[in-house]
Design an enzyme around this catalytic site. Structure first.
Site, short mmCIF file in Angstrom:
data_model
loop_
_atom_site.label_atom_id
_atom_site.label_comp_id
_atom_site.label_asym_id
_atom_site.label_seq_id
_atom_site.Cartn_x
_atom_site.Cartn_y
_atom_site.Cartn_z
N GLY A 19 30.79 23.85 -22.99
CA GLY A 19 31.94 24.59 -23.51
C GLY A 19 31.61 25.38 -24.76
O GLY A 19 32.36 25.38 -25.73
N GLY A 25 32.70 24.57 -29.65
CA GLY A 25 31.39 24.63 -29.01
C GLY A 25 30.53 25.75 -29.54
O GLY A 25 29.31 25.59 -29.72
N TYR A 158 46.60 15.22 -21.81
CA TYR A 158 45.49 15.31 -22.76
C TYR A 158 45.17 13.96 -23.40
O TYR A 158 44.01 13.54 -23.47
CB TYR A 158 45.84 16.33 -23.85
CG TYR A 158 44.74 16.60 -24.84
CD1 TYR A 158 43.66 17.42 -24.51
CD2 TYR A 158 44.79 16.07 -26.13
CE1 TYR A 158 42.66 17.69 -25.43
CE2 TYR A 158 43.79 16.34 -27.06
CZ TYR A 158 42.73 17.15 -26.70
OH TYR A 158 41.74 17.40 -27.62
#
Length: 291
Positions: A19, A25, A158
């Site tokens: 990512g 990232g 999440y």
């Protein structure tokens, strides 16, 4: 039991970041590249990624690789390359976010979030562990969240994905320690990335629940959000061996939120959000944060 090998300041590592196109990232890739490490920045589609130009301009050892952590075949294809056997550090950063009450969230979305945030890291861990175990060294850093330490309303997809990531990381840390392989968790609070700011997923507008609206309000103040570079700095400290902790909360309010939840009983935590009146909720949250 042998000590787990950690990289020291002068050790240069071969590092894979998932990512890596943007956000945390991207910052991790740059800070590690600028520290002299060889970084493989992976993402679903590397085309048009500015990391290649930055690496060329600054003379950094950063290369791009296609990787979809959701897909078994994509993970297998990347890790089948001979060069991947020598990866010293795996940083599982790829993740997605959804924000809805449990009743409002679709099973398809919950499965998609779990696939990226939990099974994605698991796929990559299983791909690197054999070589790390055989050579007796290696480091796996999983980017989790304070949402993996405290269940927060409106994060019905999440939150569970991060709780699961925390659990599998702790299990792997126990299993791999005798082989000299270290596993570490980084737990950011609300971070100023596109995922949590500009592209923040919206809860159902017609929801009967106040939780989605309240979560949007918590994310709305970008001035109080943690910069991605701060998270990247925490990762660099782990890679360099300056930080050997298993869990590292990161952010202006990360430890405060974790401590708040730890000192509150379950009834108090659940009761904080059992009102549909926003003013009463804010008063409760303010009192809890002040201890």
């Amino acid at each position: 039991m042998p000590l787990v090998h950690v990289l020291m300041e002068n050790d240069m590592a071969r590092i894979l970041v998932t990512g890596a196109r943007r956000g945390i990232g991207r910052e991790i890739t740059l800070i590690l590249g600028r520290a002299g490490h060889e970084v493989i920045a992976s993402m679903r589609d590397p085309s048009g990624c500015d990391l290649a130009n930055i690496a060329a301009q600054e003379g950094l050892a950063i290369s791009l690789a296609a990787l979809d952590v959701d897909d078994d075949a994509s993970v297998a294809a990347l890790f089948a390359k001979p060069s991947m056997v020598s990866v010293d550090v795996l940083i599982n950063n790829a993740g997605i976010l959804s924000m809805n009450a449990l009743e409002d969230e679709s099973l398809a979305t919950m499965q998609a979030v779990m696939n990226t945030n939990f099974f994605g890291p698991v796929r990559c861990m299983k791909a690197v562990i054999p070589a790390m175990r055989e050579r007796g060294s290696g480091l796996i850093i999983n980017i989790s969240s304070i949402s993996g330490r405290m269940a927060i309303f409106a994060q019905s997809a999440y939150g569970p994905s991060k709780f699961a990531l925390e659990a599998v990381s702790e299990i792997a840390a126990q299993e791999l320690a005798p082989f000299g392989v270290r596993v570490a968790l980084v737990e950011p609070d609300i971070t100023a990335t596109d995922m949590t700011m500009a592209d923040l997923p919206q809860p159902r507008a017609d929801s009967d629940y106040a939780s989605g609206r309240r979560m949007l309000a918590l994310n709305a103040d970008s001035d109080k959000a943690t910069p991605p570079a701060m998270v990247a700095g925490a990762v660099l400290d782990i890679v360099s061996g300056r930080n050997t902790a298993f869990r590292t909360p990161v952010g202006y309010n990360a430890q405060m939120f974790i401590d708040m939840r730890a000192r509150m009983g379950d009834a108090a935590w659940i009761g904080m959000n059992d009102t549909l009146d926003d003013g009463e909720f804010v008063a409760r949250m303010t009192a809890a944060m002040q201890g």
